[in-house]
Write a protein that holds these residues in place. Structure first.
Motif, PDB file in Angstrom:
ATOM      1  N   ARG A   1      -2.754  -1.351 -10.628  1.00 52.33           N
ATOM      2  CA  ARG A   1      -1.772  -0.949  -9.635  1.00 52.33           C
ATOM      3  C   ARG A   1      -0.797   0.023 -10.277  1.00 52.33           C
ATOM      4  N   VAL A   2      -0.611   1.192  -9.685  1.00 54.12           N
ATOM      5  CA  VAL A   2       0.379   2.149 -10.205  1.00 54.12           C
ATOM      6  C   VAL A   2       1.307   2.575  -9.073  1.00 54.12           C
TER       7      VAL A   2
ATOM      8  N   THR B   1      -4.863  10.229 -13.015  1.00 55.48           N
ATOM      9  CA  THR B   1      -4.986  10.056 -11.567  1.00 55.48           C
ATOM     10  C   THR B   1      -3.782  10.655 -10.854  1.00 55.48           C
ATOM     11  N   ARG B   2      -4.018  11.019  -9.608  1.00 54.52           N
ATOM     12  CA  ARG B   2      -2.945  11.538  -8.771  1.00 54.52           C
ATOM     13  C   ARG B   2      -2.344  10.364  -7.997  1.00 54.52           C
ATOM     14  N   THR B   3      -1.067  10.232  -8.015  1.00 58.11           N
ATOM     15  CA  THR B   3      -0.428   9.152  -7.257  1.00 58.11           C
ATOM     16  C   THR B   3       0.260   9.775  -6.085  1.00 58.11           C
TER      17      THR B   3
ATOM     18  N   ARG C   1       0.795  -1.224   0.000  1.00 58.82           N
ATOM     19  CA  ARG C   1       0.000   0.000   0.000  1.00 58.82           C
ATOM     20  C   ARG C   1       0.833   1.282   0.000  1.00 58.82           C
ATOM     21  N   LYS C   2       2.087   1.220   0.489  1.00 55.24           N
ATOM     22  CA  LYS C   2       2.906   2.431   0.534  1.00 55.24           C
ATOM     23  C   LYS C   2       3.636   2.676  -0.774  1.00 55.24           C
ATOM     24  N   GLN C   3       3.928   1.619  -1.524  1.00 53.95           N
ATOM     25  CA  GLN C   3       4.628   1.772  -2.801  1.00 53.95           C
ATOM     26  C   GLN C   3       3.673   1.954  -3.976  1.00 53.95           C
ATOM     27  N   TYR C   4       2.455   1.431  -3.828  1.00 59.77           N
ATOM     28  CA  TYR C   4       1.544   1.417  -4.971  1.00 59.77           C
ATOM     29  C   TYR C   4       0.164   1.943  -4.606  1.00 59.77           C
TER      30      TYR C   4
END
Ligand SMILES: [Zn+2]
Length: 127
Positions: free
Chosen positions: A104-105, A125-127, A88-91
């Motif tokens: 998944r981005v 989308t905002r990442t 969840r923290k990387q993607y």
């Protein structure tokens, strides 16, 4: 003692037995049981009874292939949730609006345009 074990083995032959899904269902039923005691709720107690009924139905079921499929579905779902939690923290995860596939981005790339690998739908989308 050995005779009893043997009889039990005979009885369980051709039956599903315990699997991951029955264990999880039993744990969930126990949670409902404790909650029913704490809240003195008849409804929660009823859910516990039905939950345990479902657990025994699965353990003693002779339709092993169907129970196996259900268990595999459960294991897939659990590993999907676990993977998302670990990553969840990387993607960033989201669902494609057109084909409902999970995409998944990587995070911290700012505003990016994502193209769905399945249907090709584009989304900013905002990442
Ligand atoms: Zn799509």
């Amino acid at each position: 003692m050995n005779k009893l074990t043997y009889k039990l083995q005979q009885f369980m032959m051709g039956r599903n037995g315990t699997d991951a899904l029955s264990k999880a269902s039993m744990a969930l039923a126990m949670v409902f049981y404790v909650l029913s005691i704490l809240t003195r709720s008849n409804l929660l107690y009823l859910i516990t009874i039905f939950g345990m009924g479902y657990v025994f139905f699965r353990i003693f079921s002779k339709n092993i292939s169907k129970r196996y499929t259900e268990n595999q579905g459960y294991l897939r779902m659990v590993s999907g949730v676990r993977n998302r939690w670990i990553q969840r923290k990387q993607y960033k995860f989201f669902r494609c609006r057109q084909c409902h596939k999970t995409i998944r981005v990587p995070r911290k790339k700012g505003k990016i345009e994502v193209t769905c690998p399945i249907c090709g739908k584009k989304k900013i989308t905002r990442t």
